[in-house]
Scaffold this motif. Structure first.
Motif, PDB file in Angstrom:
ATOM      1  N   SER A 157    -100.813  -5.113  -1.199  1.00  0.00           N
ATOM      2  CA  SER A 157    -100.195  -5.890  -0.402  1.00  0.00           C
ATOM      3  C   SER A 157    -100.765  -5.613   0.903  1.00  0.00           C
ATOM      4  O   SER A 157    -101.789  -5.014   1.144  1.00  0.00           O
ATOM      5  CB  SER A 157     -98.840  -5.184  -0.228  1.00  0.00           C
ATOM      6  OG  SER A 157     -98.819  -4.228   0.701  1.00  0.00           O
ATOM      7  N   ASN A 163     -95.753  -9.384   1.070  1.00  0.00           N
ATOM      8  CA  ASN A 163     -96.852  -9.832   0.572  1.00  0.00           C
ATOM      9  C   ASN A 163     -97.406  -8.969  -0.485  1.00  0.00           C
ATOM     10  O   ASN A 163     -98.602  -9.003  -0.725  1.00  0.00           O
ATOM     11  CB  ASN A 163     -97.772 -10.090   1.676  1.00  0.00           C
ATOM     12  CG  ASN A 163     -97.809  -8.789   2.691  1.00  0.00           C
ATOM     13  OD1 ASN A 163     -97.483  -7.755   2.236  1.00  0.00           O
ATOM     14  ND2 ASN A 163     -98.030  -9.166   4.083  1.00  0.00           N
ATOM     15  N   ILE A 164     -96.360  -8.105  -1.246  1.00  0.00           N
ATOM     16  CA  ILE A 164     -96.861  -7.718  -2.396  1.00  0.00           C
ATOM     17  C   ILE A 164     -97.030  -8.621  -3.396  1.00  0.00           C
ATOM     18  O   ILE A 164     -96.452  -9.479  -3.826  1.00  0.00           O
ATOM     19  CB  ILE A 164     -95.732  -6.558  -2.882  1.00  0.00           C
ATOM     20  CG1 ILE A 164     -95.352  -5.445  -1.956  1.00  0.00           C
ATOM     21  CG2 ILE A 164     -96.085  -5.879  -4.386  1.00  0.00           C
ATOM     22  CD1 ILE A 164     -94.156  -4.472  -2.104  1.00  0.00           C
ATOM     23  N   GLU A 165     -98.067  -8.288  -4.170  1.00  0.00           N
ATOM     24  CA  GLU A 165     -98.664  -9.127  -5.325  1.00  0.00           C
ATOM     25  C   GLU A 165     -99.747  -8.683  -6.252  1.00  0.00           C
ATOM     26  O   GLU A 165    -100.344  -7.562  -5.650  1.00  0.00           O
ATOM     27  CB  GLU A 165     -99.593 -10.445  -4.437  1.00  0.00           C
ATOM     28  CG  GLU A 165    -100.843  -9.933  -3.718  1.00  0.00           C
ATOM     29  CD  GLU A 165    -101.615 -11.288  -3.232  1.00  0.00           C
ATOM     30  OE1 GLU A 165    -101.050 -12.169  -2.812  1.00  0.00           O
ATOM     31  OE2 GLU A 165    -102.682 -11.328  -3.107  1.00  0.00           O
ATOM     32  N   SER A 201     -94.106   2.893   3.243  1.00  0.00           N
ATOM     33  CA  SER A 201     -93.833   1.422   2.809  1.00  0.00           C
ATOM     34  C   SER A 201     -93.007   1.211   1.865  1.00  0.00           C
ATOM     35  O   SER A 201     -92.283   2.189   1.753  1.00  0.00           O
ATOM     36  CB  SER A 201     -95.273   0.872   1.986  1.00  0.00           C
ATOM     37  OG  SER A 201     -95.419   1.381   0.875  1.00  0.00           O
ATOM     38  N   TYR A 270    -102.302  -9.977   7.113  1.00  0.00           N
ATOM     39  CA  TYR A 270    -101.253 -11.021   7.425  1.00  0.00           C
ATOM     40  C   TYR A 270    -101.578 -11.872   8.596  1.00  0.00           C
ATOM     41  O   TYR A 270    -100.646 -12.616   9.030  1.00  0.00           O
ATOM     42  CB  TYR A 270     -99.713 -10.238   7.406  1.00  0.00           C
ATOM     43  CG  TYR A 270     -99.974  -9.063   8.591  1.00  0.00           C
ATOM     44  CD1 TYR A 270     -99.762  -9.271   9.741  1.00  0.00           C
ATOM     45  CD2 TYR A 270    -100.150  -7.807   7.843  1.00  0.00           C
ATOM     46  CE1 TYR A 270     -99.655  -8.061  10.729  1.00  0.00           C
ATOM     47  CE2 TYR A 270    -100.411  -6.728   8.930  1.00  0.00           C
ATOM     48  CZ  TYR A 270    -100.007  -6.816  10.390  1.00  0.00           C
ATOM     49  OH  TYR A 270    -100.061  -5.842  11.013  1.00  0.00           O
TER      50      TYR A 270
END
Lengths: 548, 548
Positions: A157, A163-165, A201, A270
């Motif tokens: 992320s 935006n964790i992926e 987080s 980001y």
């Protein structure tokens, strides 16, 4: 003071109902990856001691052989594997099991995939058996990777739930490490925004294994995994101190290379295209020689071949027996006075170095660090933090206090193109003036604090000046343990200090000798941009003298 | 067509009354610096021939010995001085006198200070006599310096009347050149905004010495001085082609190094802090070996010691006898088809190279150059050209047509910080994709046109794609003469060509075989970022084969 359960201590970032639903899925996915065989007894988890660093040795989950393996530094692991004395499978199994334990005690992971690691290790062992040689300088070395650096097939992320992926491919750094023989098995936790010097987080709040207390002085680190010996080398990034400060806070080694000498391509971020400052990818490890091992291996793989933005500046570690090293001592930066333990360690180091015939010691005068720190803070969020606010709002993620602080005026504000140029021009002027100043001081390296104190309480790490100034200047640097720990009997102010600035006043207010007891005290060595090899060489000389 | 006097041909940028008053002062100051003894007869100046390149030899102002000296390239000048066969005073006197003549015929200067140059040369000769050796690799070499590079005590500007100033100190490049023994005696003219591929400023419009005609096909260059042999090496800058295109247009050698390997600090620029693209400082000269002389000397002086923004990437010229050079041929960029003379030269070069056993030749496929050119044009003026408009307005300077063109939509528009990041992210994506593409083509260097034709008519050089694409990618490159000149008998379209794009249609409309007669046809060699040494080495191999 109300007691707080361990579960509450490591609780992650909260948010609205929609956020919470998604966060729960991510958290449960991670939880499910820790196998039953590696779970700590509930008795420990329900009420762990403040210092959890010894639990891996006492909990019974690791065999004596595995405990021995996890005592090795990266260089030793590589040497033993190359000599046929250790298999890659045994190495990653030992560090992987220890990582699982560390995670349960400090929330240091966002992904755990030991089975995958073991498969990689099997292939490497197979190669070694067949070919009779290692595949590369890091053959079989278990390496932990910070969340924002994609490792194919694992969770990453850019510091937010939004935006964790799961990565579809490696970034350049992990691709190169893989080609050198490194084995991946965990991804590590990191802060909201990526721009705090502590880590909380969606996946939880990382605790300092030396003191998980939260009530007053729980120190935080995201180098917890390395300190817990669940990894030999942790790969991190440092745009304001995120390698050096955490390393300093738990007494390990951290190196921030000059930007773009190590590969940045593919790292999650980001604010893509924001090129007013760069982060730098580097190692956190348990010995000085491991920093060198890592850098020589990565740069030897020629990152610039893959990445047009990587700089093919050679790493030159000078022979310091031929030339007398000139060490400047910067006791403080003229803005914030470090707490007594750090000053004591630095004075002692100065004394030791002065007594040595190997080096020449001079006082180093800082050059307008307050101005530099203001410039770099403004550079971090040239859009006034609008991107951060938008990402949080869209996913319903709460804004942490340190996020609010880091994107707020007066340091941070929105810019148009002409204002972006103006800010970067101020940056360039400062860098040039600093360069002239540095040369006028006639030093090879500067020895200075890595932080205005030892590890700080949660939500208080607001002065990054001791690391971020070098990010602005792009001066490479290393944090390393002095060997000292804070001692309330002697680390006291002899007389009430007079604050040098508002930031200093705040820093003073954070100090309480008794509460920092036993905290590792670290030092920092920096040199001019692209003198990475000189930093590595000087660190070895300085540490040898300090230990003599 | 109405005739136009020579004085009108070289007339500079006009403006309102306040501007004109100031411009007149600057012009008169320059005029007054050309001594009576170096003035061309009125008979010549009132009606010079179209080709003025032979006037220095016929006007009688230069002695036979001076004419011989000015035939030497930089390497020969340095060798002769180092061997005691030529004095620095004789060298600068010869080139200085020739520069004065060139200026009167082409308006190529903005400052002339031969007396100062002779003083420098006397000191160098004195040093040589006393020490019996040269002070550095450029000892006594007369070098001309582009207006925007400050030379202490002389006139410079950032492309507008508003920023004409007398320098209080050298920039890094001239400081380094001075330390290497170079002698300064002139500053050269440059365009309004610095961002045209032709030069018209307050000081005048620079004419192409091979064809000063303006009515249809007067080709422009600001490398006029080197072509007129008034300088061995001219130092220029290249952010979109400003070294390579003018060099190509008058058949000399020009080299654009990878950005920040040569020192940029202190160069005058009206958008300071604009770091989305970089200009690069490099040489324009009369032989291939002079490019290497210049780069080895400058990089050998370690510009990164002075400048924290300079990159200490070593210059490595490979041994190409050991490895077979792979040359990609890019006949056109898929956007604009070069005019027939360029295509003819490139086809011939391909044929010659294919016939050689020294190199391997493949077709090189361009990668979306249209997209790249759009990105770089947007990067040039991220504020939508507001700074340019403001500077012009404040001093009452007229906006030239090419200025209006270069700062206008759709390519150019204003950006906020987030849009600046987005644009730079597009740049970085393109650079990475291009790098992957380049590697997939498996070439060492690419041989391609430096411009979509030979030298162009005034106010028509609107397609910079053949140079600016490499600026965006930061691929080093050299323009060099093919040895061919345009020939109206054969350089014709066999059948009416079909335009590939609007830019191609415009370029087609500019071609008229008869009007380009005799124009030098040049080629360009580029390689991947930081492969500067490979470009230099490959150029030598390719040129040797082409000349064989």
């Amino acid at each position: 003071m109300a007691t707080i359960s361990f579960k509450e201590k490591i609780e992650g970032v909260r948010g609205d109902a929609s956020y919470e639903a998604k966060a729960r899925v991510f958290q449960e996915q991670l939880e499910a990856k820790i196998p039953a065989s590696l779970r700590l007894p509930l008795a420990i988890l329900e009420d762990p001691p403040l210092d959890v660093t010894h639990i891996p040795e006492t909990c019974g989950l690791l065999t004596p052989k595995e405990l021995l393996i996890t005592e090795l530094d990266a260089t030793a692991v590589c040497q033993k594997i190359a000599a046929g004395e250790l298999t890659a499978v045994d190495a990653v199994t030992a560090f992987g099991k220890r990582a699982a334990i560390a995670h349960q005690l400090t929330a240091c992971l966002i992904d755990f995939f030991l089975d995958e690691g073991i498969k990689q290790a099997q292939q490497l062992d197979e190669y070694f058996r067949k070919e009779g040689k290692v595949i590369g300088p890091l053959h079989g070395l278990p390496i932990s990777i910070k969340g924002m650096l994609p490792v194919k097939g694992t969770v990453g992320s850019a510091g937010f739930l939004a935006n964790i992926e799961t990565a579809t491919e490696d970034c350049d750094m992990t691709r190169i490490l893989r080609s050198l023989g490194a084995v991946f098995y965990v991804k590590t936790n990191q802060p909201q925004t990526l721009m705090h010097l502590e880590s909380k987080s969606t996946y939880g709040r990382v605790l300092n294994p030396y003191n998980t207390d939260h009530s007053y002085c729980r120190r935080m680190i995201f180098s917890a995994l390395v300190a817990m010996k669940g990894s030999c080398i942790g790969v991190g990034t440092d745009g304001g101190g995120s390698i050096r400060a955490p390393s300093a806070h738990c007494g390990i080694y951290g190196f921030r290379p000059s930007c773009r000498t190590t590969p940045l391509h593919g790292v999650l971020w980001y604010q893509p295209g924001q090129d007013g400052f760069f982060s730098s990818v580097g190692p956190m490890c348990r010995s000085a020689r491991d920093m060198r091992l890592f850098l020589e291996a990565v740069l030897g793989a020629n990152p610039a071949f893959l990445d047009p933005d990587a700089l093919p500046v050679p790493l030159k570690v000078p022979n310091l027996t031929k030339k007398k090293l000139r060490v400047g001592i910067m006791m403080h930066d003229g803005v914030v006075m470090p707490h007594p333990p750090t000053i004591r360690a630095l004075k002692w180091a100065k004394h030791k170095l002065e007594a040595s015939s190997e080096v020449e010691v001079v006082d180093y005068t800082p050059y307008d660090h307050d101005r530099g720190y203001s410039i770099v803070r403004e550079l971090y969020f040239e859009d006034g933090g609008a991107t951060v606010r938008r990402i949080l709002k869209e996913s319903g993620e709460e804004m942490l206090p340190l996020t609010e602080w880091v994107i707020s005026p007066p340091h941070v504000r929105d810019h148009d193109a002409a204002e972006v140029w103006k800010l970067r021009d101020e940056r360039d002027h400062y860098r040039r003036e600093y360069s002239d100043h540095w040369r006028s001081q006639n030093v090879d390296v500067v020895l200075c604090p890595p932080f205005p104190g030892t590890a700080s309480r949660h939500d208080t790490a607001k002065y990054w000046g001791y690391t971020a100034i070098w990010n602005l200047l792009d001066y490479p640097g290393t944090a390393f343990p002095s060997g000292f720990v804070a001692d309330p009997a002697i680390d006291i102010y002899q007389e009430p200090p007079t604050p040098m600035s508002a930031a200093d006043e705040y820093n003073l207010s954070l100090y309480d000798a008794t509460k920092f007891k036993g905290a590792p005290v670290s030092l920092q060595i920096v040199s001019r941009i692209f003198n990475d090899g000189l930093v590595l060489g000087a660190q070895e000389v300085v540490e040898r003298i300090l230990k003599s």
